[in-house]
Design an enzyme around this catalytic site. Structure first.
Site, short mmCIF file in Angstrom:
data_model
loop_
_atom_site.label_atom_id
_atom_site.label_comp_id
_atom_site.label_asym_id
_atom_site.label_seq_id
_atom_site.Cartn_x
_atom_site.Cartn_y
_atom_site.Cartn_z
N LYS A 184 0.83 -1.22 0.00
CA LYS A 184 0.00 0.00 0.00
C LYS A 184 0.86 1.25 0.00
O LYS A 184 0.44 2.30 -0.50
CB LYS A 184 -0.98 -0.02 1.17
CG LYS A 184 -0.35 0.05 2.55
CD LYS A 184 -0.17 1.45 3.06
CE LYS A 184 0.60 1.46 4.37
NZ LYS A 184 0.84 2.84 4.88
N ASP A 237 -5.90 -0.10 4.97
CA ASP A 237 -4.73 0.77 4.98
C ASP A 237 -4.52 1.43 3.62
O ASP A 237 -4.09 2.58 3.52
CB ASP A 237 -3.50 -0.05 5.35
CG ASP A 237 -2.45 0.77 6.09
OD1 ASP A 237 -2.64 1.98 6.25
OD2 ASP A 237 -1.42 0.18 6.49
N THR A 241 -4.18 5.57 3.06
CA THR A 241 -2.95 6.21 2.59
C THR A 241 -3.05 6.71 1.16
O THR A 241 -2.21 7.52 0.74
CB THR A 241 -1.75 5.26 2.71
OG1 THR A 241 -2.05 4.03 2.07
CG2 THR A 241 -1.41 4.99 4.16
#
Length: 325
Positions: A184, A237, A241
């Protein structure tokens, strides 16, 4: 359970705040003398987490030996420095909770693989998920994945860290939790590029979806579970982000999207954008596994300066038509 934290940056300090919020003493190791002094004298980390008062139960040290009596250590050193830190860490079959997200340059080793090779007697766990440090330190609601092959150790760690505002979900899929956190970061750079180049929300949504497909392909190829990657440590996540300038990786991508060089952007940073270091080794590892990751390849081309944003976007949009999978 006595908790120690190795790493005095924003995330390490936030996790120390969580662990100490019940009044239990927590010791945090920091490399920077100013950070140690600030925490001990003022109950603040003025360098990495300013304007947040820390629990008086937190004390700081610059000697790893001071953590030798801890039952569990939260390791929050940057991914590329983890091996050295673990080599210097006094451990005797205690639990190591790995909180950095990345893949080691040169070896393509996951953080858990490094920990197991350096400290084979320790129980290794991974804590990962959508968790900006400042929000965690302020007590805003956060849920994370806590993965440990030993389910009893994982449960004990979760029970020690759970708070009304901080909820760990226990898993035994260490690899899946790690892959989500590492990949990620690279995809967040790509989404930052989209924002910096003003390519629109359609492009960002498409990039998140196609990047997630790459994450799952790679994670499964390395032995992780697609279900784990669909959870907090993967998709959760990723969404966080890829959507906020508070993400170091996203803000790095924004600079690239505006035409700034990776070299200048990285040299100006006090904190680490792990995706910049993970991207090249991830691309090589994916090729070795026969996993197609065109978005990751595009990020590598931008970071190395081999391609400009317009050329990368044109290449991605002109790839041969295929089914969505």
């Amino acid at each position: 359970m006595r908790i120690g934290v190795i790493g005095g940056g924003a995330w390490g300090t936030a996790l120390a705040q969580v662990a100490a919020s019940g009044g239990d003493p927590v010791q945090i190791w920091a490399r920077e003398h100013d950070v140690v002094a600030s925490i001990n004298r003022e109950h603040q980390n003025r360098l990495f987490l300013p304007d947040i008062m820390l629990s008086p139960a937190i004390t700081a040290t610059d000697s790893l030996a001071d953590l030798s009596n801890c039952d569990a250590l939260l390791i929050v050193a940057p991914a590329q420095h983890l091996r050295k830190v673990l080599n210097d860490t006094p451990v005797d079959a205690r639990a190591l909770v790995l909180c950095a997200k990345g893949i080691e340059n040169g070896t393509a080793a996951l953080m858990s693989e490094i920990a197991q090779s350096v400290h084979p007697r320790a129980s290794v766990a991974v804590l990962s998920g959508p968790s900006f440090a400042a929000e965690v330190a302020r007590g805003l609601p956060t849920a994370v994945t806590l993965a440990c092959a030993d389910k009893s150790v994982g449960r004990a760690l979760a029970e020690r860290l759970v708070r009304p505002h901080f909820r760990p979900y226990v898993s035994d899929d260490v690899v899946g939790a790690e892959i989500g956190g590492a990949v990620k970061n690279v995809l967040a750079i790509a989404c930052g590029v989209v924002a910096g180049a003003k390519l629109g929300e359609n492009a960002r949504a498409a990039l998140i979806a196609r990047g997630f497909a790459e994450m799952v392909r790679y994670g499964v190829a390395r032995g992780g579970s697609a279900e784990t990657l669909s959870g907090l440590s993967g998709l959760g996540d990723l969404v966080l982000t890829c959507s906020s300038v508070a993400s170091r990786n996203f803000s790095l991508g924004m600079g690239l999207g505006r035409g700034e060089s990776a070299e200048s952007l990285l040299s100006d940073r006090a904190s680490v954008a792990e995706g910049a270091f993970t991207a090249p080794v991830l691309a090589i590892s994916a090729k070795q596994l026969g996993v197609a990751m065109p978005v990751v390849d595009a990020v590598c081309a931008l970071l190395s300066g081999e391609s400009k944003v317009d050329a990368v976007i044109a290449e991605l949009m002109s790839r041969p038509l295929t089914s969505e999978r």
